[in-house]
Design an enzyme around this catalytic site. Structure first.
Site, mmCIF file in Angstrom:
data_model
loop_
_atom_site.group_PDB
_atom_site.id
_atom_site.type_symbol
_atom_site.label_atom_id
_atom_site.label_comp_id
_atom_site.label_asym_id
_atom_site.label_seq_id
_atom_site.Cartn_x
_atom_site.Cartn_y
_atom_site.Cartn_z
ATOM 1 N N ASP A 12 -6.820 34.334 20.561
ATOM 2 C CA ASP A 12 -6.913 34.528 22.016
ATOM 3 C C ASP A 12 -7.527 33.249 22.612
ATOM 4 O OD1 ASP A 12 -9.449 35.016 20.878
ATOM 5 O OD2 ASP A 12 -10.038 36.371 22.491
ATOM 6 N N THR A 127 -8.419 36.122 15.161
ATOM 7 C CA THR A 127 -9.673 35.689 15.772
ATOM 8 C C THR A 127 -9.799 36.144 17.231
ATOM 9 O OG1 THR A 127 -8.774 33.523 16.374
ATOM 10 C CG2 THR A 127 -9.842 33.688 14.223
ATOM 11 N N HIS A 242 -17.601 30.977 15.320
ATOM 12 C CA HIS A 242 -17.128 32.306 14.897
ATOM 13 C C HIS A 242 -15.736 32.231 14.254
ATOM 14 C CE1 HIS A 242 -20.269 34.045 17.476
ATOM 15 N NE2 HIS A 242 -19.776 33.400 18.507
HETATM 16 C C1 BDR Z 1 -15.554 36.164 19.451
HETATM 17 O O1 BDR Z 1 -15.306 36.387 20.829
HETATM 18 C C2 BDR Z 1 -14.811 35.213 21.419
HETATM 19 O O2 BDR Z 1 -15.657 34.849 22.466
HETATM 20 C C3 BDR Z 1 -14.751 34.154 20.348
HETATM 21 O O3 BDR Z 1 -13.546 33.410 20.470
HETATM 22 C C4 BDR Z 1 -14.791 34.926 19.058
HETATM 23 O O4 BDR Z 1 -13.504 35.289 18.617
HETATM 24 C C5 BDR Z 1 -17.038 36.095 19.186
HETATM 25 O O5 BDR Z 1 -17.637 37.289 19.590
HETATM 26 CA CA CA Z 2 -11.513 34.379 19.655
#
Ligand code: BDR
Ligand code: CA
Length: 311
Positions: A12, A127, A242
């Site tokens: 995303d 992700t 992350h």
């Molecule tokens: C997740 O949420 C998004 O803000 C980041 O891309 C990551 O996938 C972290 O909580």
């Molecule tokens: Ca993400």
């Protein structure tokens, strides 16, 4: 391509998703079947545009990009522009006008087609919210037997949430999708949650170690707003990697220690939707459905990331 792992990245894009894409592409370890996009940090349109921009930055326009879900399964989108900026990647490529556009197709169908075409060979790394995979499983439940492994960034099992006191963004944005994926019965499902991703902090020093000037300046600029937010909350100029950590596990699983537990996702609560509940003591006596990352070798992760970006 013969020895390379077949990979579909579901993103995303997202400041850290973008760095995850860079890591996957630059590692040269994958036969990248495609990058699928989903509504999450930003709209699916913006996530798709950002993905195309990032692929052009590393001259990887040949990788297919397939648009996916426009909204979560049941809920309204919950964008995170405060964290990821107006465009979703911190404005770093705001003037880029990519020639690359999305390929034909719908992400959940693309996932099904590729997994069935290459049985037990495809690694899925997700992700963003798990909407695309949930839609794929709803349409084709036998998919779970044909995927090689699924690794996703999402949830938190021991620490606090980052959107609510108990929920992490990806599971909060589409809790029904997360629940469906956890209950689907994937034989190899690994969660990369905030418990470990909060330990991989990109500092100025680490950015300065990136010698590839194009990538270093892109990462410095795109993460500037992200590091600012982290500083406001934690008093340290850094940001958590992350999504790149989830990608790195497809390269080297030894970077983390995992333990199998039965884990549920809350979807029917006034205060706790999106919370992951991990049955650490096996009190429910249910099958262990998730490999949970418990510890991470943060130095090892950054050694890998910087080596790949410098290659
Ligand atoms: C997740 O949420 C998004 O803000 C980041 O891309 C990551 O996938 C972290 O909580
Ligand atoms: Ca993400």
């Amino acid at each position: 391509m013969a020895n390379k792992k077949k990979l579909i990245l579901d993103v995303d894009t997202g400041i850290d998703d973008a760095i995850g894409i860079l890591l996957a592409v630059k590692s040269k370890r994958f036969d990248m079947l495609g990058i699928t996009t989903v509504c999450g940090n930003v709209s699916v349109e913006a996530a798709t545009l950002n993905t195309c921009k990032v692929l052009e930055l590393v001259e990887a326009e040949e990788i297919p990009v397939i648009k996916g879900a426009v909204t979560p399964l049941l809920r309204a989108p919950h964008y995170e522009h405060r964290v990821h900026g107006e465009d979703g990647i911190g404005g770093a490529l705001k003037d880029a006008r990519p020639k690359k556009t999305a390929d034909e197709g719908f992400a959940p169908d693309f996932i099904i087609d590729q997994v069935l075409k290459y049985p037990k060979q495809v690694t899925l790394v997700l992700t963003g919210p798990l909407t695309n995979l949930a839609l794929a499983v709803k349409k084709c439940p036998e998919l779970i037997h044909h995927v090689k492994e699924v690794i996703f960034m999402g949830g938190v099992v021991q620490g606090q949430g980052n959107v609510t006191p108990v929920a992490e963004f990806n599971t909060y944005a589409d809790p029904e999708a997360a629940k469906l994926v956890l209950e689907a019965g994937f034989p190899s499902l690994t969660q990369v949650g905030l418990d470990v991703t909060r330990q991989v902090l990109l500092t100025d020093e680490r950015i300065n170690a990136i010698q590839n000037e194009t990538l270093a300046s892109y990462i410095r600029e795109s993460t500037s707003i992200y590091r600012q937010r982290y500083f406001e909350r934690n008093g340290v100029w850094a940001c958590a990697m992350h999504d790149p950590l989830a990608v790195s596990l497809a390269i080297d699983k030894q970077l983390v220690n995992t333990q199998a537990f039965h884990v549920e996702v809350e979807t029917k609560s006034e205060f706790c939707d999106g919370q992951m509940i991990c049955d650490f003591q096996h009190q429910w006596g249910k099958d262990r459905n998730l490999q949970v990352c418990m510890d991470v070798d943060a130095e090892g992760f950054f050694d890998l990331m910087i080596k790949v970006l410098n290659s």
